[in-house]
Design a protein around this motif. Structure first.
Motif, PDB file in Angstrom:
ATOM      1  N   SER A 271       0.845  -1.193   0.000  1.00  8.97           N
ATOM      2  CA  SER A 271       0.000   0.000   0.000  1.00  8.97           C
ATOM      3  C   SER A 271       0.874   1.234   0.000  1.00  8.97           C
ATOM      4  O   SER A 271       2.024   1.203   0.448  1.00  8.97           O
ATOM      5  CB  SER A 271      -0.921   0.012   1.227  1.00  8.97           C
ATOM      6  N   LEU A 277      -3.284   0.500  -3.881  1.00  8.15           N
ATOM      7  CA  LEU A 277      -2.892  -0.884  -3.628  1.00  8.15           C
ATOM      8  C   LEU A 277      -2.149  -1.393  -4.847  1.00  8.15           C
ATOM      9  O   LEU A 277      -2.636  -1.252  -5.978  1.00  8.15           O
ATOM     10  CB  LEU A 277      -4.137  -1.751  -3.377  1.00  8.15           C
ATOM     11  N   ILE A 302      -4.287   2.407   3.470  1.00  7.05           N
ATOM     12  CA  ILE A 302      -4.520   1.056   3.988  1.00  7.05           C
ATOM     13  C   ILE A 302      -3.735   0.898   5.287  1.00  7.05           C
ATOM     14  O   ILE A 302      -2.527   1.129   5.315  1.00  7.05           O
ATOM     15  CB  ILE A 302      -4.078  -0.011   2.964  1.00  7.05           C
ATOM     16  N   MET A 305      -3.801  -5.497   5.946  1.00 10.64           N
ATOM     17  CA  MET A 305      -4.307  -6.374   4.882  1.00 10.64           C
ATOM     18  C   MET A 305      -4.302  -7.812   5.376  1.00 10.64           C
ATOM     19  O   MET A 305      -3.540  -8.172   6.264  1.00 10.64           O
ATOM     20  CB  MET A 305      -3.420  -6.264   3.632  1.00 10.64           C
ATOM     21  N   THR A 315      -8.685  -5.575   2.698  1.00 11.18           N
ATOM     22  CA  THR A 315      -7.938  -4.410   3.160  1.00 11.18           C
ATOM     23  C   THR A 315      -8.798  -3.619   4.139  1.00 11.18           C
ATOM     24  O   THR A 315     -10.022  -3.556   4.005  1.00 11.18           O
ATOM     25  CB  THR A 315      -7.533  -3.482   1.995  1.00 11.18           C
TER      26      THR A 315
END
Length: 333
Positions: A271, A277, A302, A305, A315
């Motif tokens: 990220s 992403l 983010i 994850m 996420t």
């Protein structure tokens, strides 16, 4: 401007447009599967099996969530929440919530909903605060990292703590192997190291020119990914410390905040600080594509994850949004 420079400029622009079109053709996002709150998430971590989440939000509230229905299962009372929360984690067996304040770890029993104990930690420098921590898979050991570069190797059963200072700057990344015998540290001094619990001598150490900003370890503890603050992003073998690949991309440099090896695949997810992403091939460093996450506020990123297998990625963003991604679509490339 010369014709050669003009041609090169158009060639670069054409390449960017082509790559952007390729990314648009592959739709990875399945969309939002829930928004946890409206206040935003400062810190969040998925549990080892991905069924739970622990979050610390902008209202200074720590909560444990069920990922399947996005319902709160436990909230730490406000009067028990540290003034400064440095890290949070769920034990692998989901029985314990661990909260790091500036100078101690607080252990909460989730089944009983009560505080069990607190353990104090320090650095070799007076006043050093906790910057990261990790609890072993069997809940019997803790690695507690400090702002002065100190590492505390604590046996929670015997209450023996071995303290040493292998880093000169804050240690912000700590990872255990699945047996609770080896661990990895990464710090702002640019050093990344693999250690055996109880030993102050690294199995191997790698040094970057700039501070380490992002670290990920594969599920089987065979490889790690690390990025420095400028332009070095490498995948390294954890068995011998040898380089496997270096990430390749067209921009001058990228910012890497979080990273995750996708279990059962050769894929790595990263990220950025700009709501992006990216997915990479770990064997050759090829960038397979970059996609924008759903967001409410500009600058959303983010914060964590999770991928149970090579098919789907989850996420969690700083907006509190849970988003699902279908990695199977990458097979088209």
């Amino acid at each position: 401007m010369s014709r050669v420079m003009w041609f090169r400029g158009w060639l670069v622009l054409l390449c960017v447009l082509i790559l952007g079109a390729c990314n648009d053709e592959i739709q990875l996002s399945k969309g939002n599967i829930g928004r946890l709150n409206d206040s935003g998430i400062v810190m969040g971590h998925f549990s080892k099996d991905g069924t739970k989440l622990v979050t610390f939000d902008n209202q200074k509230q720590i909560q444990v969530w069920n990922v399947a229905d996005q319902q709160v299962e436990f909230t730490v009372p406000k009067d028990k929440t540290p003034e400064f929360v440095r890290d949070i984690a769920l034990s692998e067996d989901l029985q314990m919530l661990v909260i790091a304040s500036e100078t101690e770890l607080a252990f909460w029993s989730l089944s009983k909903g009560k505080l069990v104990t607190k353990v104090a930690f320090g650095g070799v420098t007076p006043g050093a605060v906790i910057t990261a921590m990790a609890i072993s898979p069997k809940n019997d050991k803790a690695i507690v990292a400090m702002a002065d570069g100190t590492i505390n190797m604590a046996d929670l059963h015997t209450q023996i703590n071995n303290r040493f200072a292998p880093h000169s700057r804050p240690v912000q990344h700590v990872f255990w192997d699945d047996k609770g015998e080896l661990f990895v540290t990464g710090a702002q001094d640019g050093k990344l190291a693999l250690w055996k619990f109880g030993s102050a001598e690294p199995i191997f150490m790698k040094e970057f020119d700039h501070r380490v900003t992002s670290v990920a370890v594969s599920d089987d503890f065979s490889a790690l990914f690390a990025s420095d603050a400028l332009n070095e992003q490498v995948v390294t073998s954890l068995t011998d410390g040898q380089s496997i690949s270096e990430l390749q991309y067209m921009s001058r440099f990228k910012v890497f905040r979080k990273a995750l090896f996708i279990k059962g695949s050769e894929l790595l997810a990263t990220s950025s600080s700009k709501s992006h992403l990216s997915i990479w091939n770990t064997q050759n460093g090829e960038e397979l594509g970059t996609w924008q996450i759903n967001f409410v506020h500009d600058g959303a990123t983010i914060v964590d994850m999770y991928a149970a297998d090579r098919h789907t990625l989850l996420t969690l963003s700083s907006d509190g949004i849970l988003e699902a991604w279908t990695l199977n679509a990458l097979a088209q490339r």
